[in-house]
Structure formats: C-alpha cells, structure tokens
Design an enzyme around this catalytic site. Sequence first.
Site, PDB file in Angstrom:
ATOM      1  N   ALA A 139       0.811  -1.216   0.000  1.00  0.00           N
ATOM      2  CA  ALA A 139       0.000   0.000   0.000  1.00  0.00           C
ATOM      3  C   ALA A 139       0.847   1.271   0.000  1.00  0.00           C
ATOM      4  O   ALA A 139       0.502   2.256  -0.663  1.00  0.00           O
ATOM      5  CB  ALA A 139      -0.939  -0.014   1.204  1.00  0.00           C
ATOM      6  N   LYS A 190       1.620 -17.360   0.030  1.00  0.00           N
ATOM      7  CA  LYS A 190       2.898 -16.623  -0.030  1.00  0.00           C
ATOM      8  C   LYS A 190       3.279 -16.027   1.318  1.00  0.00           C
ATOM      9  O   LYS A 190       4.471 -15.798   1.584  1.00  0.00           O
ATOM     10  CB  LYS A 190       2.830 -15.545  -1.119  1.00  0.00           C
ATOM     11  CG  LYS A 190       1.668 -14.565  -0.998  1.00  0.00           C
ATOM     12  CD  LYS A 190       1.978 -13.365  -0.163  1.00  0.00           C
ATOM     13  CE  LYS A 190       0.782 -12.457  -0.033  1.00  0.00           C
ATOM     14  NZ  LYS A 190       1.048 -11.245   0.784  1.00  0.00           N
ATOM     15  N   ASP A 243       3.516 -11.674  -6.293  1.00  0.00           N
ATOM     16  CA  ASP A 243       3.256 -11.380  -4.887  1.00  0.00           C
ATOM     17  C   ASP A 243       4.269 -12.086  -3.992  1.00  0.00           C
ATOM     18  O   ASP A 243       4.700 -11.549  -2.967  1.00  0.00           O
ATOM     19  CB  ASP A 243       1.835 -11.817  -4.536  1.00  0.00           C
ATOM     20  CG  ASP A 243       1.267 -11.058  -3.341  1.00  0.00           C
ATOM     21  OD1 ASP A 243       1.945 -10.162  -2.817  1.00  0.00           O
ATOM     22  OD2 ASP A 243       0.125 -11.374  -2.940  1.00  0.00           O
ATOM     23  N   ARG A 254       4.753  -7.463   6.412  1.00  0.00           N
ATOM     24  CA  ARG A 254       4.597  -7.802   7.830  1.00  0.00           C
ATOM     25  C   ARG A 254       5.089  -9.221   8.128  1.00  0.00           C
ATOM     26  O   ARG A 254       5.726  -9.475   9.153  1.00  0.00           O
ATOM     27  CB  ARG A 254       3.137  -7.653   8.249  1.00  0.00           C
ATOM     28  CG  ARG A 254       2.604  -6.241   8.136  1.00  0.00           C
ATOM     29  CD  ARG A 254       1.219  -6.120   8.732  1.00  0.00           C
ATOM     30  NE  ARG A 254       0.226  -6.893   8.004  1.00  0.00           N
ATOM     31  CZ  ARG A 254      -0.489  -6.425   6.983  1.00  0.00           C
ATOM     32  NH1 ARG A 254      -0.283  -5.188   6.552  1.00  0.00           N
ATOM     33  NH2 ARG A 254      -1.395  -7.174   6.393  1.00  0.00           N
ATOM     34  N   VAL A 278      -1.544  -7.258  11.844  1.00  0.00           N
ATOM     35  CA  VAL A 278      -1.795  -8.679  11.636  1.00  0.00           C
ATOM     36  C   VAL A 278      -0.822  -9.242  10.600  1.00  0.00           C
ATOM     37  O   VAL A 278      -0.651  -8.690   9.516  1.00  0.00           O
ATOM     38  CB  VAL A 278      -3.241  -8.920  11.158  1.00  0.00           C
ATOM     39  CG1 VAL A 278      -3.476 -10.395  10.857  1.00  0.00           C
ATOM     40  CG2 VAL A 278      -4.228  -8.429  12.214  1.00  0.00           C
TER      41      VAL A 278
END
Length: 339
Positions: A139, A190, A243, A254, A278
């Site tokens: 993002a 992934k 990805d 993360r 998360v």
Amino acid sequence: MKEKVVVLGGGSFGTVLANMIACNGFPVTLWMRDSENARLSRATGCNQKYLVGYGLSDDLIISDNLGECVRDAGIIVFAVPSGSLTELVSQVTEFVTADVLVISTSKGVYGDAFLLPSQILEQSLPSARIGVLSGPNLAKEIASREITATVVASEDRELCDIFQNLLASNFFRVYANYDRLGVELAGALKNIYAIVSGIAEALEVGQNTKSVVLTRSLAEMSRFGLQLGADPMTFLGLSGVGDLFVTCTSPLSRNFQVGLGLGQGKTLAQSMNDVGQVAEGVNTTRLVKRKADDLGIYMPLVSALYETLFNDQSIEQSLQSMMLAEQNTDVDFMVKQND
C-alpha cells in the site's frame, strides 16, 4: 457507471483503493471502524494512522456508519484482515442488496473447513457476485504512485471488467484472471514463505540460498494449489510469483518482519508484537500444514516452519530438515515433457 461503491476497511490498503476509485471519478465511500480516525481523516484529508502524508481526494466520503455505507451499495470491497472478515460480513448482511458486486482483498484461510475469504462471502451473501483482488500490492508504494499491477479474479467476466475500469490508472494496472481459487490460494500461501524468507534474511544467507527459498516456495504453492483444484499456471502470474517475490523481499512485508524477528532470536510473540499489525502467515502455516498432511502433499518448507512456530524446534534444526528433504524434479508442471 454510477453504482454506489463502498470500501470496507480503513487500513492502508483500503485507503489507497478507495482513494484511487475517487480519483478516477467514481462515487465511493470509505468505511472506517475507528470513529476517531474517521473524524480525523475527514478533518485533515489524510489517514494519519496508516498513511502519513498521503492526501485524500476531496471527493472521497469517509464514514464510520456501517449500515449507512452499505445500504443500497452496488459494489462492496472488503479490505480487512482475514481475521476480521467473518464478523464484518455478519454485520452487513441485512443491508446488502441482491446481485451486489463484492470483492475481497483478504489473504488467509479459515478453520478446519479450510475456507478462503471469497468462500466465506459466498456462504453469507449467496446472491452476490463474488471476486478477489490480489497481487504484489504494498500500500505504501501505491500511495507513492509507484508503478504497480494487480489481479482481479472471478468466474464473472463482467465483474472483472468493472473492477478494471474502477481502479486502472497510469500507475496502477489491473489484469483479469478467471481462476479465482488459484489467485486466492496464492495470496494466502505466499505469507508462509515470507516468514521463511525473513528468517533467511536475519541469518544473512547468500543469494544462492535466497533463490532456493523463493523457487522451492513457488513449487510448494503450485503443488498445493493443483491438489485443491487450482490451475498451477496461475502461480506464475502476478498473484503467484509476483506477490511471492514482493512479500519475500520487502521490509514493508509484515510476514517478512515476523520471520526477521524469529531469525534474530526473538520469540514468536515478540516478533508479532514488534510488527504491530496482523501477520496472516502464522495462522495460515498452521492450517496449510494440517491440510497438506490430510491430503498427503509434500511441503517441506511449510513443515519446517510449522515446527519452529508451534513446536519450539530451533531454526537450525528446521534448516537441517529442509536440507535433508527429498530431492525430486525441479519443476512439477511442464508444458512439454522431456523425452
């Protein structure tokens, strides 16, 4: 198109999606669960909680009233972590109209039934037209207008066309795929390998080793996907290798950060706490390991990570088990077989 568009989820990804739709000239509302953040975002024109300095379009409506947002919406985007999806769907069911177009951006797996996010939506919204959005989409990079591509996947080709029109811009490309299962599985799987890659980064392994991790991860993903009914070729696209590469190499990931913490000697709890958001890969590892065992699917990376995360096996032991894993063919699926 004049359909009312609603993006549910005021995190970083939901914010950039809603803002891009607004900048493309479509009427869109961004729902935020956090009332105070919604108020501040309206007042400042910026979601300071997740995307500091990212200016929001004057045409973007921000609300914390869930029922008001969803009522009469023709298009709904669920942009929340997978752990929040089930509860959120139950809260909006009474307001959703028939034949609404619904997209999930969640990446995860649910419980013993091994349901994917779009399958949760299908169960709760049986008359909705369902699709998923997935790909190498950090993002913060989208907010910086870095050239980015994503995949909208659905058996409903008109839905794919509509979302391509909603989101496409001179820096954001939207490609269609009709293998929804494969795209969604790739997005969930992934995250497991991003944790493995973070561990490898912390151990300061060489480029050869990193390439082994990446390619064997892709082999496991496609092998698992095929057994569940996905097209293995889907894993060679943006939602698969695209990805996978981003999540396994970027410090913005993360799950990569959780692995980095583990590789530095921190506990799982400490690593997750440091990330502060998360990390879907931890729970996904547990569920995929169980499913792979049930179906007899060979997944040595998943098995080794599972032992480290949940059975206190040392990283050194896990690495050893990976190195002792069976050496089989390099590529499981080939268009033209060797003579």
